[in-house]
Design a protein around this motif. Sequence first.
Motif, PDB file in Angstrom:
ATOM      1  N   ALA A 227       0.814  -1.213   0.000  1.00 31.61           N
ATOM      2  CA  ALA A 227       0.000   0.000   0.000  1.00 31.61           C
ATOM      3  C   ALA A 227       0.852   1.269   0.000  1.00 31.61           C
ATOM      4  O   ALA A 227       0.312   2.374   0.088  1.00 31.61           O
ATOM      5  CB  ALA A 227      -0.939  -0.002   1.206  1.00 31.61           C
ATOM      6  N   GLY A 228       2.172   1.122  -0.034  1.00 25.88           N
ATOM      7  CA  GLY A 228       3.056   2.279  -0.131  1.00 25.88           C
ATOM      8  C   GLY A 228       3.472   2.893   1.188  1.00 25.88           C
ATOM      9  O   GLY A 228       3.996   4.017   1.219  1.00 25.88           O
ATOM     10  N   PHE A 229       3.285   2.162   2.294  1.00 32.15           N
ATOM     11  CA  PHE A 229       3.681   2.703   3.594  1.00 32.15           C
ATOM     12  C   PHE A 229       5.197   2.652   3.738  1.00 32.15           C
ATOM     13  O   PHE A 229       5.812   1.595   3.598  1.00 32.15           O
ATOM     14  CB  PHE A 229       3.015   1.891   4.706  1.00 32.15           C
ATOM     15  CG  PHE A 229       3.444   2.286   6.099  1.00 32.15           C
ATOM     16  CD1 PHE A 229       3.109   3.524   6.613  1.00 32.15           C
ATOM     17  CD2 PHE A 229       4.171   1.414   6.895  1.00 32.15           C
ATOM     18  CE1 PHE A 229       3.483   3.894   7.892  1.00 32.15           C
ATOM     19  CE2 PHE A 229       4.551   1.763   8.180  1.00 32.15           C
ATOM     20  CZ  PHE A 229       4.210   3.021   8.674  1.00 32.15           C
ATOM     21  N   GLY A 230       5.804   3.796   4.058  1.00 35.80           N
ATOM     22  CA  GLY A 230       7.250   3.853   4.211  1.00 35.80           C
ATOM     23  C   GLY A 230       7.698   4.315   5.579  1.00 35.80           C
ATOM     24  O   GLY A 230       8.881   4.593   5.786  1.00 35.80           O
ATOM     25  N   GLY A 231       6.759   4.400   6.511  1.00 38.09           N
ATOM     26  CA  GLY A 231       7.090   4.882   7.853  1.00 38.09           C
ATOM     27  C   GLY A 231       7.491   3.764   8.790  1.00 38.09           C
ATOM     28  O   GLY A 231       7.875   2.676   8.375  1.00 38.09           O
ATOM     29  N   ARG A 232       7.376   4.026  10.091  1.00 39.11           N
ATOM     30  CA  ARG A 232       7.766   3.060  11.113  1.00 39.11           C
ATOM     31  C   ARG A 232       6.530   2.381  11.685  1.00 39.11           C
ATOM     32  O   ARG A 232       5.494   3.016  11.893  1.00 39.11           O
ATOM     33  CB  ARG A 232       8.559   3.767  12.228  1.00 39.11           C
ATOM     34  CG  ARG A 232       9.908   4.304  11.752  1.00 39.11           C
ATOM     35  CD  ARG A 232      10.605   5.090  12.853  1.00 39.11           C
ATOM     36  NE  ARG A 232       9.873   6.286  13.221  1.00 39.11           N
ATOM     37  CZ  ARG A 232       9.953   7.443  12.558  1.00 39.11           C
ATOM     38  NH1 ARG A 232      10.732   7.533  11.498  1.00 39.11           N
ATOM     39  NH2 ARG A 232       9.268   8.490  12.952  1.00 39.11           N
ATOM     40  N   PHE A 233       6.673   1.099  11.942  1.00 39.69           N
ATOM     41  CA  PHE A 233       5.564   0.285  12.434  1.00 39.69           C
ATOM     42  C   PHE A 233       5.959  -0.280  13.787  1.00 39.69           C
ATOM     43  O   PHE A 233       6.979  -0.958  13.906  1.00 39.69           O
ATOM     44  CB  PHE A 233       5.285  -0.837  11.423  1.00 39.69           C
ATOM     45  CG  PHE A 233       4.130  -1.723  11.781  1.00 39.69           C
ATOM     46  CD1 PHE A 233       3.035  -1.249  12.485  1.00 39.69           C
ATOM     47  CD2 PHE A 233       4.129  -3.052  11.390  1.00 39.69           C
ATOM     48  CE1 PHE A 233       1.970  -2.070  12.802  1.00 39.69           C
ATOM     49  CE2 PHE A 233       3.068  -3.885  11.696  1.00 39.69           C
ATOM     50  CZ  PHE A 233       1.989  -3.394  12.403  1.00 39.69           C
ATOM     51  N   HIS A 234       5.179   0.008  14.834  1.00 41.99           N
ATOM     52  CA  HIS A 234       5.524  -0.400  16.186  1.00 41.99           C
ATOM     53  C   HIS A 234       4.358  -1.095  16.869  1.00 41.99           C
ATOM     54  O   HIS A 234       3.202  -0.964  16.456  1.00 41.99           O
ATOM     55  CB  HIS A 234       5.975   0.811  17.019  1.00 41.99           C
ATOM     56  CG  HIS A 234       7.247   1.423  16.535  1.00 41.99           C
ATOM     57  ND1 HIS A 234       8.487   0.937  16.879  1.00 41.99           N
ATOM     58  CD2 HIS A 234       7.478   2.461  15.705  1.00 41.99           C
ATOM     59  CE1 HIS A 234       9.423   1.660  16.294  1.00 41.99           C
ATOM     60  NE2 HIS A 234       8.837   2.595  15.578  1.00 41.99           N
ATOM     61  N   ILE A 235       4.676  -1.812  17.933  1.00 38.66           N
ATOM     62  CA  ILE A 235       3.697  -2.611  18.657  1.00 38.66           C
ATOM     63  C   ILE A 235       3.644  -2.158  20.113  1.00 38.66           C
ATOM     64  O   ILE A 235       4.685  -1.897  20.733  1.00 38.66           O
ATOM     65  CB  ILE A 235       4.056  -4.117  18.595  1.00 38.66           C
ATOM     66  CG1 ILE A 235       4.170  -4.578  17.136  1.00 38.66           C
ATOM     67  CG2 ILE A 235       3.028  -4.960  19.348  1.00 38.66           C
ATOM     68  CD1 ILE A 235       2.894  -4.473  16.335  1.00 38.66           C
ATOM     69  N   VAL A 236       2.435  -2.089  20.676  1.00 42.81           N
ATOM     70  CA  VAL A 236       2.274  -1.768  22.092  1.00 42.81           C
ATOM     71  C   VAL A 236       2.632  -2.997  22.923  1.00 42.81           C
ATOM     72  O   VAL A 236       2.219  -4.115  22.618  1.00 42.81           O
ATOM     73  CB  VAL A 236       0.827  -1.338  22.397  1.00 42.81           C
ATOM     74  CG1 VAL A 236       0.652  -1.050  23.898  1.00 42.81           C
ATOM     75  CG2 VAL A 236       0.453  -0.100  21.594  1.00 42.81           C
ATOM     76  N   GLN A 237       3.410  -2.771  23.989  1.00 45.32           N
ATOM     77  CA  GLN A 237       3.777  -3.854  24.899  1.00 45.32           C
ATOM     78  C   GLN A 237       2.796  -3.924  26.072  1.00 45.32           C
ATOM     79  O   GLN A 237       2.065  -2.973  26.356  1.00 45.32           O
ATOM     80  CB  GLN A 237       5.175  -3.616  25.481  1.00 45.32           C
ATOM     81  CG  GLN A 237       6.294  -3.535  24.467  1.00 45.32           C
ATOM     82  CD  GLN A 237       7.631  -3.384  25.159  1.00 45.32           C
ATOM     83  OE1 GLN A 237       8.108  -4.285  25.823  1.00 45.32           O
ATOM     84  NE2 GLN A 237       8.243  -2.221  25.017  1.00 45.32           N
ATOM     85  N   SER A 238       2.851  -5.040  26.764  1.00 48.09           N
ATOM     86  CA  SER A 238       1.999  -5.220  27.937  1.00 48.09           C
ATOM     87  C   SER A 238       2.361  -4.269  29.075  1.00 48.09           C
ATOM     88  O   SER A 238       1.559  -4.061  29.984  1.00 48.09           O
ATOM     89  CB  SER A 238       2.108  -6.665  28.436  1.00 48.09           C
ATOM     90  OG  SER A 238       1.783  -7.579  27.412  1.00 48.09           O
ATOM     91  N   ASN A 239       3.580  -3.692  29.046  1.00 52.36           N
ATOM     92  CA  ASN A 239       4.010  -2.799  30.127  1.00 52.36           C
ATOM     93  C   ASN A 239       3.600  -1.349  29.891  1.00 52.36           C
ATOM     94  O   ASN A 239       3.935  -0.474  30.686  1.00 52.36           O
ATOM     95  CB  ASN A 239       5.532  -2.881  30.323  1.00 52.36           C
ATOM     96  CG  ASN A 239       6.315  -2.441  29.092  1.00 52.36           C
ATOM     97  OD1 ASN A 239       5.757  -1.876  28.154  1.00 52.36           O
ATOM     98  ND2 ASN A 239       7.599  -2.721  29.074  1.00 52.36           N
ATOM     99  N   GLY A 240       2.882  -1.095  28.805  1.00 53.39           N
ATOM    100  CA  GLY A 240       2.430   0.261  28.530  1.00 53.39           C
ATOM    101  C   GLY A 240       3.349   1.055  27.630  1.00 53.39           C
ATOM    102  O   GLY A 240       3.039   2.197  27.304  1.00 53.39           O
ATOM    103  N   GLY A 241       4.464   0.477  27.211  1.00 51.82           N
ATOM    104  CA  GLY A 241       5.354   1.137  26.257  1.00 51.82           C
ATOM    105  C   GLY A 241       5.167   0.544  24.876  1.00 51.82           C
ATOM    106  O   GLY A 241       4.345  -0.344  24.653  1.00 51.82           O
ATOM    107  N   ILE A 242       5.926   1.044  23.917  1.00 54.10           N
ATOM    108  CA  ILE A 242       5.879   0.476  22.571  1.00 54.10           C
ATOM    109  C   ILE A 242       7.263  -0.022  22.178  1.00 54.10           C
ATOM    110  O   ILE A 242       8.275   0.404  22.731  1.00 54.10           O
ATOM    111  CB  ILE A 242       5.350   1.487  21.531  1.00 54.10           C
ATOM    112  CG1 ILE A 242       6.202   2.764  21.493  1.00 54.10           C
ATOM    113  CG2 ILE A 242       3.907   1.831  21.812  1.00 54.10           C
ATOM    114  CD1 ILE A 242       5.752   3.749  20.435  1.00 54.10           C
ATOM    115  N   MET A 243       7.276  -0.950  21.235  1.00 52.58           N
ATOM    116  CA  MET A 243       8.529  -1.556  20.782  1.00 52.58           C
ATOM    117  C   MET A 243       8.478  -1.748  19.268  1.00 52.58           C
ATOM    118  O   MET A 243       7.415  -1.695  18.648  1.00 52.58           O
ATOM    119  CB  MET A 243       8.745  -2.900  21.476  1.00 52.58           C
ATOM    120  CG  MET A 243       7.648  -3.917  21.220  1.00 52.58           C
ATOM    121  SD  MET A 243       7.918  -5.462  22.142  1.00 52.58           S
ATOM    122  CE  MET A 243       6.347  -6.281  21.907  1.00 52.58           C
ATOM    123  N   SER A 244       9.644  -1.985  18.686  1.00 52.75           N
ATOM    124  CA  SER A 244       9.720  -2.217  17.251  1.00 52.75           C
ATOM    125  C   SER A 244       9.138  -3.585  16.913  1.00 52.75           C
ATOM    126  O   SER A 244       9.023  -4.469  17.778  1.00 52.75           O
ATOM    127  CB  SER A 244      11.176  -2.153  16.788  1.00 52.75           C
ATOM    128  OG  SER A 244      11.907  -3.246  17.339  1.00 52.75           O
TER     129      SER A 244
END
Length: 684
Positions: A227-244
């Motif tokens: 779909a042409g996405f060129g940005g960053r994709f991250h996931i929410v962690q169970s601890n309330g932060g996000i990770m790659s």
Amino acid sequence: MTSNPIVGVDVGGTFTDLFLFDPGANAFRTAKVPSNRGDEAVGFMNGLRALGGPAGFDAIVHGTTVGTNALLERKGAKLGVITTQGFRDVLEMRRRDRRNTWGLSGEFLPIAERDMRLEVPERTLADGTIHTPVDVAAVQAAARALLAQGAEACAIVFINAYANPANEQAAAAAVRAAWPNPHVSVSSEILPEIREFERASTAALNAYLQPVVASYLGKLEGALGEAGFGGRFHIVQSNGGIMSTATARAVPARTALSGPAAGVIAAAAIARAAGFENAITCDLGGTSFDVSLVTGGRMELAAQATVDFGLVIRSPMIEITTIGAGGGSIAHVDRGGLLQVGPESAGSRPGPVCYGQGNTRPTLTDANVVLGRINAERPIGGALSRLDVEGAKAAIAEHVGRPLGLDAMAAAEAIVRVANAKMAGAIRLVSIERGHDPQKFVALPFGGGGALHVGALIKEVGLRAALVPRFPGVTSAIGCVIADVRHDQVRTLNLSLEGVDAAALDRRMVEEASAARAVVEAAGLPVDRIEVRFELDMHYAGQTHTVGVPLPLRVIQGSTGVSEAIIRNAFETAYRHAFSRLLPGLPIRIVTLRTAAIGVRPDFDLAALAPPADATLDGAARGARQVWFDGGWHAATVWSRLDLPVGALVHGPAILEQPDATVVVDPDLTARVDRFGNLIIERE
């Protein structure tokens, strides 16, 4: 700060919720589309297309329940385990607990069958001494045997590997050389912490989830690329932060409570901004009701979580209590003649009876539709043009009314009351039963159905008030956008506090801080600053359980300045807070060091969600309709919630409608709009 839009995506059991924020224009958009259970990527991409993307997006942050569902439904990979000779049954023995405390019923099947748990000669002692070097040839043979039996993932768990990982590292190198995929989890890499079962369980569950989560993320990344996405994709962690996504593939166990955690992040931020330091978050989705506590403006973190009986993940997680009482929860009369709501759910397919997709058993949503609380002509999500009220009414009459001797309306109200009682019980569990006074807390309902029930929860539990977010149906997606970048790591120390080598401990803390910071920096998201926090698990000698001891230290010019006196003072403060007294004269031990690096994201100004300045009360009025409360019909005023101006006061009974949720204001309650567009619901 990024100038292009960032999008939060929360995939639930019934709907996929999205929130787009454009920091350059200080503007936002929301979307809610049906989820596609079994192929969640379909709903994910449909939602992004509804927002006009994803080609122009700078970043996408995703809260996912894929890992949670795989654990609950036992749909992970076929798992093989390689362990120390004599320890193959650790996963089965657990902590000698039982599914049912009394009686002879109940069983537990580990995620790896016994013939898939193989032993090899090796032994490390508790002090880290290698007693028996690992037999690499035996490890290689075990790996071949597991592959021959169809293993898709492998967990390596050696006794005392937390004290010295050398044997595990040698075994891991041998297995990875032969394994056809990257799905190999090593306990000393996943959780280098004392406690044999918890380390084994966490490593095994991580391996169990790796193929599932990796496949899901791979499918999403492929669709985003097309779909042409060129940005960053991250996931929410169970601890309330996000990770790659790279970290999520390697440590998918940290996504076990990803979806619910995103909602708590947003709820805590909304409560703080609105001036409420104490809140109980209430996330009512299609399949579950998730409750969490926010005290003093901060979320409660637990050291570990039990996702289901015997499935323990030891990793910092937002403390969330979940019950099976969602909008899709099926109502039925059990063999004893008692009305039950859940835990079985109709999900998104076929969904409640009123969806007209083939389900014949009534749900909580059907009851709310029949009672007039949900507008059948304007269903949320946009997938349906209208809801089948008569079909829902007939199903309630047949499955609930007839067995209980009630007419359809009384049966529908009974379903709602039973569901409310279950939700109130969950709130009491995290508040009253932990020593908190509910009169000092506000309920913060979100999810598609949370605001339908909040009035009853205020009255049943005795809460101070309710704070309904501006967009309750997409609150979890908002949490994805505002979540900080976070990385947690742990090391077992096993030291006596008396005479501790402060210099050596300081070096270890600096090393841990540097490693944790590097992970946050590698995530690639813009942050205002990176904070490093230290916490020790400590106890008096002879005790089994530990208390978490936050240390008021940070790394300055290569040193934390840690000392025995600082640790002792912090321990006594934490221990007194937990148990109200100290045990003077007993030796004190340091068990583990926990290090968290938090990349604090740029502030998200919640005022951006506020109603427009030209909003008026007359412009929000939508007439009235009959709604069932307390055994009879009431004329309830109907309002377009998003068109209400700041300061508006609405008296119950009232229904406030918006595209992502419906808010019910009971006859004896009032609702007012604060400066952020939140609704504060209180007693008259």
